[in-house]
Design a protein around this motif. Structure first.
Motif, short mmCIF file in Angstrom:
data_model
loop_
_atom_site.label_atom_id
_atom_site.label_comp_id
_atom_site.label_asym_id
_atom_site.label_seq_id
_atom_site.Cartn_x
_atom_site.Cartn_y
_atom_site.Cartn_z
N SER A 1 0.82 -1.22 0.00
CA SER A 1 0.00 0.00 0.00
C SER A 1 0.84 1.26 0.00
N ARG A 2 2.17 1.12 -0.09
CA ARG A 2 2.98 2.33 -0.09
C ARG A 2 2.72 3.17 -1.34
N LYS A 3 2.08 2.55 -2.34
CA LYS A 3 1.74 3.34 -3.53
C LYS A 3 0.71 4.42 -3.19
N HIS A 4 -0.01 4.22 -2.09
CA HIS A 4 -0.99 5.25 -1.69
C HIS A 4 -0.37 6.35 -0.86
N VAL B 1 -11.26 -5.83 7.69
CA VAL B 1 -11.20 -6.18 6.26
C VAL B 1 -12.46 -6.96 5.93
N SER B 2 -13.27 -6.43 5.05
CA SER B 2 -14.46 -7.17 4.66
C SER B 2 -14.11 -8.12 3.52
N VAL C 1 -13.85 1.55 10.32
CA VAL C 1 -13.50 1.48 8.90
C VAL C 1 -13.68 0.03 8.49
N ASP C 2 -14.62 -0.20 7.57
CA ASP C 2 -14.87 -1.56 7.10
C ASP C 2 -14.74 -1.53 5.58
N ALA C 3 -13.67 -2.09 5.08
CA ALA C 3 -13.40 -1.97 3.64
C ALA C 3 -12.86 -3.27 3.10
N PRO C 4 -13.07 -3.52 1.82
CA PRO C 4 -12.49 -4.73 1.21
C PRO C 4 -10.97 -4.66 1.20
N PRO C 5 -10.31 -5.79 1.01
CA PRO C 5 -8.86 -5.85 1.22
C PRO C 5 -8.07 -4.84 0.41
N ILE D 1 -8.56 -1.32 2.18
CA ILE D 1 -8.51 -1.10 3.62
C ILE D 1 -7.40 -0.12 3.99
N ALA D 2 -6.24 -0.23 3.34
CA ALA D 2 -5.12 0.64 3.71
C ALA D 2 -5.43 2.10 3.40
#
Lengths: 457, 392
Positions: free
Chosen positions: A161-164, A387-388, A433-437, A440-441
């Motif tokens: 996720s460092r791309k974010h 993680v949903s 925070v409920d987000a798909p994998p 999530i980051a």
């Protein structure tokens, strides 16, 4: 010792000799004696394996998904050439290539061999043994010996996720006042005094300082700094469930198809454990919070403290985090929420943002976290990140056949329970925070930035 | 990333292969135990040499079931006892005449060729070829208990001996035969003229054994029956029964026709297989194991619940779940709280979308669908309602 295919071939040729010989009994005895003598001679003249010495060098740390090279120097102090094959034995998930290496070390010399490791799993990978099979001059038999030559490679979380990070840092700088947003508001603290220029908000004039300086002075503000963020990773059984698609194929993922029911499995290959996605999100949050000037601590807990990083300097924060995260695996036990809250409370004396990376499994939450959550939320700001499962979302959309609709109903039921759990948590003043994998980051980073902008840290 | 968090490993390599000494140290207990076991076995065999397995009614056997005592008694009385283990040998002896052929077992012999040997004959037990050996004597069904029996017959050998230990089989007597020691309908001893001599059949040989010879009139009966002649041909089972080898018309087996070298070549082939097995069986280094993480898809519980719904055709529960999900998503869009009542939701939906209020009510709160098609239709209708609200 070991025999080679050549010895087998020789024995097979012996069959013909014995069959055609005028005195087969004597021929058999002769062939066997000849073979045995040749093997003994080969063993005597093969280079000795025991006195060999091994030295290693190379990388000790690698991010998952990257190859790493380890060099093995074979030193032959003996008086005979060592010629044969070498195998450096590592666990299967270390992904060592090549499996065996041709070896030819003249007496008194050394040779450098290069192994490439492509690890398929996080954690520490250790070399188990180096085995050398040293062939004799006839190539019929070989001496074989095993040495221990310890070397370990720590495979770190990949931090995909460092791309974010750049985009979130840009938004952080917006908050930070490098852009002209020096407006007093929540989420800011006193920075400094400066002379009034036209256009400044008259409400930010500091009258006391103005009286002292005979000049109109305004206060400037900046986002709060030096807040504390405690990232808590739940490593209990709920974090072992695999979701999404593995960006890097993990060892053992392909083996999961069979299971107890050996029915033909057409379902998608299981992805990464929730734990790995949570780690990814935790790393992005830690990187962001570190740059924002907050102090980040890290705790991994299931029924005991698995890892604890406190007071790492900003430059070393990520390094120490990936290092402690690397060997953590999900334990197949129910997490002890009471113990976790006690561990958090004993470590976080001052008010801080507690980011709890866990799963919103209603059964586990009702038993575990919900009863003890008020203790935590009364002293700290709590953010639960979960993680949903995109597979559940896909199932909920199935409408083609009655079977799919039954599955959709089950998925709907699960999602509803999750939404209700989210609503209950929000009523307790807990951020969720409920987000798909895949999301999530960034979603967790955005939630952090929103809290920071609102000055709730 | 260059920070090494762990202490530096010992870079020197150490040999992990067992030395001769360490190998000896690890296997010496097993080796000593093996040697002990082999030594015990060898010693046992050596100490008990000559003590063969008990051979019933063998004139050389000294065990309880043997008959060496009788053979000794006969020899003491000047009777020649010759132990033979083939029909050919028995036939050769019979040429001299005046001999008794004692038959205790026929499993290894051809009873037809045996019956062709002329002269006196004593058949012990209800043997397989009784019809050939003693024509006319039939074994009666039911086996009387072995016990001491009275002779009750005019046969001199029996009357002189008195009671004897007999039983196990009873026979019918052909015309002209003398039956003694009655048991039920028949006799346990039948004697009649046959094959140029006298054939005697007794039900069991217990009275001849070393164990029973001293009891009752057993010894007298045995000596009267066996010792009446000058010589006895005592037929016993051969030590090694002839191997049933398929012989050709001239008594030449397949193996005789094979060249000698084939056997040796097969031996060499097995050695070659052994060498190849050694080559393929040697592993290059140890098998490395590792603890693998568990592989469980997080959606498995949801899938399991879906399967349960399917298996039980739980349309009511499935419809409830779908409706609850739809209402939960619709209420915030309609500006209602999560605790909105049924008529509020239906009213707001009908007003917003222009759908028929009763139809919406039936879809969101109506009875469970009657069949699977109804469930699919309900799910699709709920989708269309949500889509309509979403497009507004």
């Amino acid at each position: 010792m070991a025999l080679t295919g050549r010895a087998g071939l020789l024995a097979a040729l012996g069959i013909v000799v014995v069959a055609l010989a005028p005195r087969p009994g004597a021929a058999l005895a002769g062939v066997c004696l000849l073979l045995a003598a040749a093997v003994v001679v080969d063993l005597l003249f093969a280079g000795a394996v025991r006195p060999l010495r091994f030295h290693r060098s190379g990388d000790r740390l690698v991010r998952l998904g990257r190859p790493v090279t380890v060099e093995l120097v074979v030193e032959n102090p003996g008086s005979r050439r060592v010629r044969g094959v070498l195998r450096d034995a590592w666990p299967p998930s270390a992904g060592v290539t090549p499996r065996t290496i041709e070896l030819d070390v003249p007496a008194g010399e050394r040779r450098r061999l290069t192994l490439t490791l492509a690890p398929t799993r996080r954690g520490d990978r250790e070399s188990v043994a180096v085995t050398v099979r040293s062939l004799g001059p006839l190539g019929l038999a070989a001496r074989q010996g095993t040495h221990r030559s310890p070397w370990s490679v720590r495979v770190l979380p990949p931090f995909l996720s460092r791309k974010h990070l750049p985009s979130r840092l840009a938004r952080l700088r917006e908050l930070d006042g490098r852009h002209p947003a020096l407006v007093r508001g929540q989420g800011t603290e006193f920075d400094s005094l400066r002379e009034y220029v036209v256009g400044d908000d008259v409400r930010s004039i500091d009258w006391r300082a103005t009286a002292r300086r005979h000049d109109v002075v305004v206060r400037t503000w900046r986002p709060e700094r030096d807040r504390r963020v405690l990232i808590v990773l739940d490593t209990g059984r709920t974090s072992a469930g695999r979701v999404g698609e593995a960006p890097i194929p993990l060892a053992g993922a392909a083996a999961g198809g069979g299971g107890l029911l050996a029915a033909p499995d057409t379902r998608p290959v299981p992805g990464w454990p929730r734990l790995d996605w949570s780690m990814d999100a935790a790393l992005l949050l830690a990187a962001l919070a570190g740059r924002a000037g907050d102090r980040v601590d890290f705790l991994a807990y299931d029924r005991a403290v698995r890892a604890w990083v406190a007071g790492a300097s900003r430059t070393e924060l990520l390094t120490s985090l990936v290092n402690v995260m690397a060997p953590i695996e999900a334990e197949l036990v129910e997490a002890d929420a009471q113990g976790m809250v006690a561990a958090i409370l004993s470590r976080a004396k001052r008010r801080c943002l507690v980011v709890l990376l866990t799963d919103l499994n209603p059964a586990a939450m009702d038993e575990g976290l919900m009863p003890v959550l008020p203790q935590l939320s009364s002293r700290h700001l709590v953010l639960v990140a979960a993680v949903s499962d995109p597979l559940v979302a896909a199932m909920a959309a199935g409408r083609d056949t009655a079977e799919e609709v039954y599955d959709a109903a089950a998925a709907e039921q699960a999602r509803l329970a999750r939404r209700r759990m989210t609503a209950r948590l929000r009523r307790h003043g807990v951020e969720v925070v409920d987000a798909p994998p895949d999301d999530i980051a960034p979603a967790l980073a955005d939630a952090y930035l929103a809290l920071k902008a609102a000055g709730r840290l | 990333m260059s920070v090494d968090m762990r202490p530096a490993d010992n870079r020197e390599s150490v040999s992990a292969s067992p030395t001769v000494r360490s190998t000896w140290r690890s296997i010496r207990v097993a080796v000593l135990l093996g040697v002990l076991i082999v030594a015990t076995a060898v010693a046992g065999v050596l100490l008990s040499s000559g003590d063969r397995a008990s051979r019933p009614l063998d004139p050389d056997d000294t065990s309880l079931a043997g008959a060496k005592a009788l053979a000794q008694l006969l020899r003491a009385r000047g009777v020649t006892v010759e132990r033979v283990d083939s029909v050919e040998a028995a036939r050769a002896r019979s040429a001299q005449g005046g001999r008794l052929l004692l038959i205790t077992d026929v499993t290894a012999f051809d009873e037809g060729r045996l019956a062709a040997i002329p002269g006196d004959r004593l058949v012990v037990g209800d043997l397989y070829g009784l019809d050939d050996l003693a024509p006319g004597v039939r074994s009666l069904t039911g086996s009387p208990r072995e016990r001491s029996r009275e002779p009750a017959c005019p046969l001199p050998a029996a009357t002189a001996a008195g009671s004897a230990y007999l039983g196990a089989a009873a026979f019918s007597a052909p015309a002209g035969a003398t039956g003694c020691y009655p048991a039920g309908e028949g006799w346990t001893l039948v004697s009649f003229p046959n094959a140029g001599g006298t054939t005697t059949v007794v039900g069991s040989g217990s009275f001849l054994t070393n164990q029973r010879l001293a009891e009752d009139g057993n010894a007298a009966l045995a000596l009267n029956l066996v010792g009446a002649n000058r010589a006895v041909t005592w037929l016993v089972e051969p030590e090694t029964p002839p191997v049933g080898e398929p012989a050709g018309p001239e008594g030449v087996s397949v193996y005789d026709l094979m060249p000698e070298s084939v056997t040796w070549a097969v031996g060499m082939a097995s050695i070659a297989v052994f060498v190849v097995a050694l080559w393929r069986g040697r592993r290059l280094g140890p098998v490395v194991t590792e603890r693998l993480p568990v592989v469980v898809r997080a959606a498995e519980t949801v899938e399991g619940r879906g399967r349960l719904y399917r298996a039980r055709r739980a349309r009511a529960r499935a419809a409830d779940a779908l409706r609850a999900g739809a209402v939960d998503r619709l209420t915030p869009r309609l500006g209602l709280g999560s605790s909105a009542a049924r008529h509020e939701v239906v009213g707001a939906l009908a007003v917003r979308t222009g759908l028929d209020a009763r139809q919406v009510d039936a879809a969101l709160y109506g009875p469970a669908p009657a069949d699977d098609a109804g469930l699919v239709a309900l799910a699709r209708y709920l989708d269309s309602v949500e889509r309509t609200i979403g497009e507004l």
